[in-house]
Write a protein that holds these residues in place. Structure first.
Motif, short mmCIF file in Angstrom:
data_model
loop_
_atom_site.label_atom_id
_atom_site.label_comp_id
_atom_site.label_asym_id
_atom_site.label_seq_id
_atom_site.Cartn_x
_atom_site.Cartn_y
_atom_site.Cartn_z
N LYS A 1 0.84 -1.21 0.00
CA LYS A 1 0.00 0.00 0.00
C LYS A 1 0.87 1.25 0.00
N LEU A 2 1.94 1.26 0.80
CA LEU A 2 2.83 2.42 0.83
C LEU A 2 3.56 2.60 -0.50
N GLN A 3 3.92 1.49 -1.15
CA GLN A 3 4.54 1.61 -2.47
C GLN A 3 3.55 2.19 -3.47
N GLU A 4 2.29 1.80 -3.35
CA GLU A 4 1.24 2.35 -4.21
C GLU A 4 1.09 3.85 -3.97
N ILE A 5 1.11 4.26 -2.71
CA ILE A 5 1.02 5.69 -2.37
C ILE A 5 2.19 6.46 -2.98
N CYS A 6 3.35 5.82 -3.03
CA CYS A 6 4.57 6.46 -3.55
C CYS A 6 4.78 6.17 -5.03
N ASP A 7 3.70 6.02 -5.77
CA ASP A 7 3.73 5.80 -7.22
C ASP A 7 4.52 4.55 -7.61
N ASN A 8 4.34 3.47 -6.83
CA ASN A 8 4.96 2.17 -7.09
C ASN A 8 6.48 2.23 -7.19
N GLU A 9 7.07 3.19 -6.51
CA GLU A 9 8.52 3.31 -6.43
C GLU A 9 9.05 2.17 -5.55
N ILE A 10 10.18 1.61 -5.93
CA ILE A 10 10.80 0.55 -5.12
C ILE A 10 11.38 1.22 -3.87
N ILE A 11 10.98 0.72 -2.72
CA ILE A 11 11.38 1.33 -1.46
C ILE A 11 12.09 0.30 -0.60
N ASP A 12 13.23 0.67 -0.05
CA ASP A 12 13.93 -0.19 0.91
C ASP A 12 13.37 0.16 2.29
N PHE A 13 12.39 -0.59 2.72
CA PHE A 13 11.67 -0.24 3.94
C PHE A 13 12.55 -0.34 5.20
N GLU A 14 13.58 -1.14 5.18
CA GLU A 14 14.43 -1.27 6.36
C GLU A 14 15.04 0.09 6.74
N ASP A 15 15.45 0.88 5.75
CA ASP A 15 16.00 2.21 6.02
C ASP A 15 14.95 3.12 6.65
N TYR A 16 13.73 3.02 6.16
CA TYR A 16 12.65 3.88 6.67
C TYR A 16 12.20 3.45 8.07
N TYR A 17 12.25 2.14 8.34
CA TYR A 17 11.85 1.66 9.66
C TYR A 17 12.80 2.13 10.75
N LEU A 18 14.05 2.43 10.40
CA LEU A 18 15.04 2.87 11.38
C LEU A 18 14.97 4.36 11.69
N ILE A 19 14.33 5.14 10.84
CA ILE A 19 14.31 6.60 11.00
C ILE A 19 13.85 7.05 12.38
N PRO A 20 12.71 6.59 12.90
CA PRO A 20 12.29 7.11 14.21
C PRO A 20 13.27 6.77 15.33
N PHE A 21 14.02 5.69 15.20
CA PHE A 21 14.98 5.31 16.23
C PHE A 21 16.25 6.15 16.14
N LYS A 22 16.53 6.68 14.95
CA LYS A 22 17.71 7.53 14.78
C LYS A 22 17.45 8.98 15.18
N CYS A 23 16.21 9.44 15.05
CA CYS A 23 15.97 10.87 15.24
C CYS A 23 15.09 11.21 16.44
N CYS A 24 14.47 10.24 17.08
CA CYS A 24 13.55 10.51 18.20
C CYS A 24 13.92 9.68 19.42
N LEU A 25 13.88 10.33 20.56
CA LEU A 25 14.06 9.60 21.82
C LEU A 25 12.71 9.26 22.43
N ASP A 26 11.68 10.01 22.07
CA ASP A 26 10.34 9.86 22.61
C ASP A 26 9.69 8.58 22.08
N SER A 27 9.27 7.70 22.98
CA SER A 27 8.67 6.43 22.55
C SER A 27 7.32 6.65 21.88
N LYS A 28 6.59 7.70 22.26
CA LYS A 28 5.29 7.98 21.61
C LYS A 28 5.50 8.37 20.15
N ALA A 29 6.54 9.16 19.88
CA ALA A 29 6.84 9.54 18.50
C ALA A 29 7.24 8.32 17.69
N ARG A 30 8.01 7.43 18.29
CA ARG A 30 8.41 6.21 17.59
C ARG A 30 7.20 5.32 17.31
#
Length: 163
Positions: free
Chosen positions: A22-51
């Protein structure tokens, strides 16, 4: 070898999970490496609610009106601001009031972040960063906090007014 046959067998059985599709469909069927995106909240946020909030977006389980209406929890799938169907992209990107919010935000934070605007993928998933750039971490943190603000305003069940 038997290990290679087993791996080939597993490849045939692997199916992209529905959230990622569904997210690839939202992004115009672009190939997405989801592992990189799944790590973003852990790299930039300390707040568990934001994560946890970003986790719901990454896995397409955030409760938008269209999903709540399909589950018969609410009567209407319409957005409170513009009466379009409230989907994930509508709520955080496409709604007229949301667009005004992002314009105002980047008028203020744009010089700090070095960006003038964001794509749908960058708003929903974030901006992957391989080099641990502090500016990218800050921008991802701002994006997550902005989406949390949009969610909070929506939860108050009032029309959004950012101006």
């Amino acid at each position: 070898t038997s290990k290679q046959i087993y791996n080939d067998f597993l490849e045939d059985k692997f199916v992209t999970n529905t959230a990622e599709a569904k997210l690839q469909e939202i992004c115009d069927n672009e190939i997405i490496d989801f592992e990189d995106y799944y790590l973003i909240p852990f790299k930039c946020c300390l707040d568990s609610k934001a994560r946890a909030f970003q986790y719901k977006l990454n896995h397409n389980i955030y409760p938008t009106n269209d999903k709540l209406c399909m589950m018969n929890i609410i009567d209407s799938a319409q957005c409170r601001n513009c009466n379009d169907t409230e989907t994930l992209t509508h709520l955080f990107v496409e709604c007229v009031e949301t667009k005004l919010f992002w314009v105002d935000l980047f008028r203020t934070a744009g010089p700090l972040s070095g960006k003038n605007n964001l794509s749908v993928k960058e708003i929903i998933l974030g901006i992957p960063d391989d080099s641990n750039d502090p500016q990218c971490k800050l921008l991802n943190h701002i994006i997550i906090m902005a989406k949390q603000h949009l969610s909070f305003v929506r939860a108050k069940k009032t029309k959004t007014q950012y101006n």
